[in-house]
Design a protein around this motif. Structure first.
Motif, PDB file in Angstrom:
ATOM      1  N   ASN A 129       0.952  -1.183  -0.163  1.00 51.90           N
ATOM      2  CA  ASN A 129       0.281   0.214   0.348  1.00 51.90           C
ATOM      3  C   ASN A 129       0.249   1.326   0.056  1.00 51.90           C
ATOM      4  OD1 ASN A 129       0.642  -0.199   3.040  1.00 51.90           O
ATOM      5  ND2 ASN A 129      -0.361   0.251   3.716  1.00 51.90           N
ATOM      6  N   VAL A 130       2.225   0.895  -1.057  1.00 51.85           N
ATOM      7  CA  VAL A 130       2.723   2.526  -0.839  1.00 51.85           C
ATOM      8  C   VAL A 130       2.456   3.471  -1.615  1.00 51.85           C
ATOM      9  CG1 VAL A 130       3.787   2.173  -2.837  1.00 51.85           C
ATOM     10  CG2 VAL A 130       5.261   3.008  -1.165  1.00 51.85           C
ATOM     11  N   HIS A 131       0.793   3.272  -2.137  1.00 49.37           N
ATOM     12  CA  HIS A 131       0.005   4.650  -3.071  1.00 49.37           C
ATOM     13  C   HIS A 131      -0.770   5.097  -1.947  1.00 49.37           C
ATOM     14  CE1 HIS A 131      -2.815   1.441  -2.023  1.00 49.37           C
ATOM     15  NE2 HIS A 131      -3.077   1.805  -2.242  1.00 49.37           N
ATOM     16  N   GLU A 132      -0.880   4.862  -0.548  1.00 50.92           N
ATOM     17  CA  GLU A 132      -1.419   5.745   0.420  1.00 50.92           C
ATOM     18  C   GLU A 132      -0.352   6.803   0.736  1.00 50.92           C
ATOM     19  OE1 GLU A 132      -2.413   3.640   3.562  1.00 50.92           O
ATOM     20  OE2 GLU A 132      -4.030   1.854   3.013  1.00 50.92           O
ATOM     21  N   ARG A 133      -1.326   8.018   1.286  1.00 49.92           N
ATOM     22  CA  ARG A 133      -0.399   9.048   1.474  1.00 49.92           C
ATOM     23  C   ARG A 133      -0.905   9.881   2.828  1.00 49.92           C
ATOM     24  NH1 ARG A 133       1.904   7.586  -1.318  1.00 49.92           N
ATOM     25  NH2 ARG A 133       2.337   8.132  -3.777  1.00 49.92           N
ATOM     26  N   LEU A 134       0.332  10.757   3.353  1.00 45.38           N
ATOM     27  CA  LEU A 134      -0.318  11.265   4.922  1.00 45.38           C
ATOM     28  C   LEU A 134      -1.235  12.399   4.240  1.00 45.38           C
ATOM     29  CD1 LEU A 134       3.429  11.901   6.524  1.00 45.38           C
ATOM     30  CD2 LEU A 134       1.620   9.899   6.624  1.00 45.38           C
ATOM     31  N   ALA A 135      -1.037  12.722   3.290  1.00 40.48           N
ATOM     32  CA  ALA A 135      -2.285  13.893   3.178  1.00 40.48           C
ATOM     33  C   ALA A 135      -2.946  15.097   4.077  1.00 40.48           C
ATOM     34  CB  ALA A 135      -3.718  13.056   2.321  1.00 40.48           C
ATOM     35  N   LEU A 136      -1.605  15.240   5.161  1.00 40.32           N
ATOM     36  CA  LEU A 136      -1.749  16.041   5.711  1.00 40.32           C
ATOM     37  C   LEU A 136      -2.312  17.798   5.227  1.00 40.32           C
ATOM     38  CD1 LEU A 136      -2.000  16.593   8.887  1.00 40.32           C
ATOM     39  CD2 LEU A 136       0.827  17.110   8.700  1.00 40.32           C
ATOM     40  N   THR A 137      -4.093  18.010   6.773  1.00 35.21           N
ATOM     41  CA  THR A 137      -4.685  19.119   6.249  1.00 35.21           C
ATOM     42  C   THR A 137      -3.804  20.762   6.504  1.00 35.21           C
ATOM     43  OG1 THR A 137      -6.658  18.461   7.163  1.00 35.21           O
ATOM     44  CG2 THR A 137      -6.238  18.372   4.839  1.00 35.21           C
ATOM     45  N   GLY A 138      -4.622  21.617   7.193  1.00 32.58           N
ATOM     46  CA  GLY A 138      -3.956  22.667   8.643  1.00 32.58           C
ATOM     47  C   GLY A 138      -3.303  23.475   7.048  1.00 32.58           C
ATOM     48  N   PRO A 139      -2.699  24.681   8.693  1.00 27.81           N
ATOM     49  CA  PRO A 139      -1.759  25.576   7.883  1.00 27.81           C
ATOM     50  C   PRO A 139      -0.375  25.408   7.725  1.00 27.81           C
ATOM     51  CG  PRO A 139      -2.075  25.754  10.406  1.00 27.81           C
ATOM     52  CD  PRO A 139      -2.893  24.768   9.644  1.00 27.81           C
ATOM     53  N   ARG A 140       0.142  26.008   6.521  1.00 27.12           N
ATOM     54  CA  ARG A 140       1.668  25.839   5.976  1.00 27.12           C
ATOM     55  C   ARG A 140       2.592  25.897   6.919  1.00 27.12           C
ATOM     56  NH1 ARG A 140       3.405  22.795   2.822  1.00 27.12           N
ATOM     57  NH2 ARG A 140       1.665  23.077   1.494  1.00 27.12           N
ATOM     58  N   ASP A 141       2.995  25.403   8.211  1.00 22.87           N
ATOM     59  CA  ASP A 141       4.258  25.072   9.021  1.00 22.87           C
ATOM     60  C   ASP A 141       4.608  23.744   9.055  1.00 22.87           C
ATOM     61  OD1 ASP A 141       2.400  22.740   9.848  1.00 22.87           O
ATOM     62  OD2 ASP A 141       1.356  23.536  11.911  1.00 22.87           O
ATOM     63  N   GLU A 142       5.411  24.336  10.016  1.00 19.27           N
ATOM     64  CA  GLU A 142       6.759  22.971   9.475  1.00 19.27           C
ATOM     65  C   GLU A 142       6.484  21.224  10.371  1.00 19.27           C
ATOM     66  OE1 GLU A 142       6.434  25.081  12.092  1.00 19.27           O
ATOM     67  OE2 GLU A 142       8.340  26.130  11.716  1.00 19.27           O
ATOM     68  N   LEU A 143       5.324  21.070  10.664  1.00 19.02           N
ATOM     69  CA  LEU A 143       4.654  19.519  10.101  1.00 19.02           C
ATOM     70  C   LEU A 143       3.777  19.827   9.062  1.00 19.02           C
ATOM     71  CD1 LEU A 143       2.999  19.702  13.653  1.00 19.02           C
ATOM     72  CD2 LEU A 143       4.878  18.220  13.456  1.00 19.02           C
ATOM     73  N   LYS A 144       3.255  20.533   8.516  1.00 14.15           N
ATOM     74  CA  LYS A 144       2.906  20.371   7.464  1.00 14.15           C
ATOM     75  C   LYS A 144       4.131  19.605   6.225  1.00 14.15           C
ATOM     76  CE  LYS A 144      -0.734  20.840   4.266  1.00 14.15           C
ATOM     77  NZ  LYS A 144       0.023  20.305   2.780  1.00 14.15           N
ATOM     78  N   ASP A 145       5.021  20.670   6.023  1.00 14.77           N
ATOM     79  CA  ASP A 145       6.228  20.523   5.103  1.00 14.77           C
ATOM     80  C   ASP A 145       6.564  19.535   5.639  1.00 14.77           C
ATOM     81  OD1 ASP A 145       5.744  23.213   4.622  1.00 14.77           O
ATOM     82  OD2 ASP A 145       7.360  24.311   5.721  1.00 14.77           O
ATOM     83  N   LEU A 146       6.820  18.754   7.159  1.00 21.40           N
ATOM     84  CA  LEU A 146       7.276  17.780   6.985  1.00 21.40           C
ATOM     85  C   LEU A 146       5.932  16.101   6.760  1.00 21.40           C
ATOM     86  CD1 LEU A 146       9.200  15.398   8.309  1.00 21.40           C
ATOM     87  CD2 LEU A 146       7.736  15.991  10.040  1.00 21.40           C
ATOM     88  N   ALA A 147       5.276  16.529   6.170  1.00 23.56           N
ATOM     89  CA  ALA A 147       3.992  15.159   5.693  1.00 23.56           C
ATOM     90  C   ALA A 147       4.114  15.718   4.012  1.00 23.56           C
ATOM     91  CB  ALA A 147       2.578  15.726   6.194  1.00 23.56           C
ATOM     92  N   ASP A 148       4.056  16.829   3.729  1.00 22.01           N
ATOM     93  CA  ASP A 148       4.653  17.342   2.526  1.00 22.01           C
ATOM     94  C   ASP A 148       6.086  16.218   1.685  1.00 22.01           C
ATOM     95  OD1 ASP A 148       2.384  18.350   2.084  1.00 22.01           O
ATOM     96  OD2 ASP A 148       2.841  20.351   2.119  1.00 22.01           O
ATOM     97  N   THR A 149       7.007  16.635   2.626  1.00 23.35           N
ATOM     98  CA  THR A 149       7.591  15.361   1.991  1.00 23.35           C
ATOM     99  C   THR A 149       8.359  14.156   2.194  1.00 23.35           C
ATOM    100  OG1 THR A 149       9.022  17.667   3.460  1.00 23.35           O
ATOM    101  CG2 THR A 149      10.928  15.648   2.929  1.00 23.35           C
ATOM    102  N   VAL A 150       7.258  13.835   3.719  1.00 23.83           N
ATOM    103  CA  VAL A 150       7.856  12.745   3.121  1.00 23.83           C
ATOM    104  C   VAL A 150       6.266  11.587   1.808  1.00 23.83           C
ATOM    105  CG1 VAL A 150       6.257  10.221   4.534  1.00 23.83           C
ATOM    106  CG2 VAL A 150       7.258  12.076   5.714  1.00 23.83           C
ATOM    107  N   ASP A 151       4.674  12.248   2.277  1.00 22.02           N
ATOM    108  CA  ASP A 151       4.742  12.214   1.232  1.00 22.02           C
ATOM    109  C   ASP A 151       5.412  11.704  -0.783  1.00 22.02           C
ATOM    110  OD1 ASP A 151       2.489  11.854   2.791  1.00 22.02           O
ATOM    111  OD2 ASP A 151       1.221  13.628   2.384  1.00 22.02           O
TER     112      ASP A 151
END
Length: 390
Positions: A129-151
């Motif tokens: 299931n490597v096709h799944e993504r974190l798809a974190l929602t919310g404001p553009r902060d450090e955690l959102k950048d980390l989630a996008d990097t992992v995606d």
């Protein structure tokens, strides 16, 4: 040994509590100093003199005292009130410390909640299931950048896994076909009632040819694996000299005459200095693959243009050939392993690894490899490497 909390939430809670305690203590000390300096503590002095107008209250039966004794009594009362103030302020600070720890635990949990969600999601992601993504929602902060990097990392892993699956499937197919053919040839020879020496010889010659093709395939696969792994070291590389060496070993190169031998394509070399750094053996293999592909996939009486030089700070080798028309949407596929323009071409000893190996070698050297179809047929393939420092 000092016991350090293992969870980030506990560490953040202790950090919040420590900061509140230090800031509260500093605030308490500043307040106490200001109170003492401005004489905020008011002491009600007993009146010993009936004629005194500033008498706060009167102690009946108190003998008259001197002014010094009144001053000493005043200082004692002031010190007593200051101590009571410190005790009460300390109790308030302790209560607020407990409150700050509770609030810190709650706030740390809220802040780390997206991180726990990402951790749980990543733990459940596997090759299936490597096709799944974190798809974190919310404001553009450090955690959102980390989630996008992992995606992004998961996307690259998915692409690499898909390419690996295709590579393994294609390699298994390419290796299984000659093995099946060898077995069929041996069974055909053994089932004959009266096999002749010529039949055995013909079978063995075909098996030797197939074995040579398998050896070439395994060598190509090894080169591809080495190229994708990266370089162990770098040495000066002269693209012009390597290209001349490759062209000198090709029988299609005209030797003193304008016409190529056996009706093969005519070679037009345009060699200019082009210095880079890398693995000379791999770079020579890249040039050889490009030239061989240009010669192999050509038309009778065609041509092959080979050029080297330095452009825009890059050492470039370019190979252009005449040949069949290549649809533009098929060019990217030709850079993948085991991909050929004519998929039905089998048994010719070529496995569609030439351009993929050249592409992997260029990437390993920090360069690029591009292919552009010509309007009248053929390809223009260009490999660009970082130019060597002067």
């Amino acid at each position: 040994m000092r016991k350090v909390p293992r969870t980030v939430r506990m560490r953040l809670t202790l950090l919040y509590g420590t900061l509140f305690t230090v800031s509260g203590a500093v605030l308490l000390a500043i307040t106490f100093l200001l109170v003492q300096r401005n004489a905020v503590f008011k002491v009600r002095v007993p009146c010993f003199d009936k004629a005194a107008e500033d008498c706060a209250f009167r102690l009946p039966g108190t003998p008259l005292e001197s002014a010094d004794s009144v001053r000493a009594w005043r200082e004692q009362q002031t010190q007593t009130q200051a101590q009571e103030f410190l005790v009460q302020a300390g109790i308030a600070l302790a209560i607020m410390l407990v409150v700050s720890l509770l609030l810190g635990w709650f706030v740390a949990g809220r802040v780390l909640r997206p991180l726990r969600t990402m951790t749980t999601t990543v733990q459940h992601i596997s090759a299936r299931n490597v096709h799944e993504r974190l798809a974190l929602t919310g404001p553009r902060d450090e955690l959102k950048d980390l989630a996008d990097t992992v995606d992004g990392l998961l996307g690259r892993l998915e692409t690499a896994l898909d390419a690996q699956k295709r590579f393994v499937a294609n390699a298994a197919h390419e290796l299984r076909t000659p093995l099946t053919l060898e077995r069929a040839l041996l069974e055909e020879t053994l089932t004959e009632r009266r096999p002749t020496l010529e039949a055995f010889r013909a079978t063995f010659e075909r098996i030797l040819t197939i074995s040579d093709q398998q050896g070439s395939l395994l060598e190509s696969l090894l080169t591809l694996a080495i190229s994708e792994r990266g370089l162990d070291g770098r040495a000066p590389v002269d693209l012009a000299a390597l290209t001349e060496q490759v062209l000198a070993t090709r029988p299609e190169t005209p030797a003193g005459g304008p016409e190529p031998p056996a009706g093969g394509p005519r070679l037009y070399p345009r060699i200019a200095p082009a210095a880079t750094a890398g693995d000379p053996a791999l770079v020579e293999r890249l040039v050889a693959n490009l030239v061989d592909n240009a010669i192999r996939y050509n038309v009778p009486g065609g041509s092959v243009d080979v050029a080297t030089g330095t452009r825009d700070g890059q050492a470039v080798v370019s190979v252009s050939n005449t040949g069949p028309v290549v649809p533009p949407e098929q060019v990217a596929r030709l850079l993948e392993p085991f991909q050929r323009l004519d998929r039905s071409a089998r048994g010719d000893g070529h496995h569609g690894l030439g351009l993929s190996i050249a592409h992997a070698i260029a990437i390993a050297h920090g360069g690029t490899l591009s292919a552009v179809p010509r309007q009248d047929g053929g390809l223009v393939v260009q490999a660009a490497f970082p130019a060597a420092d002067s």
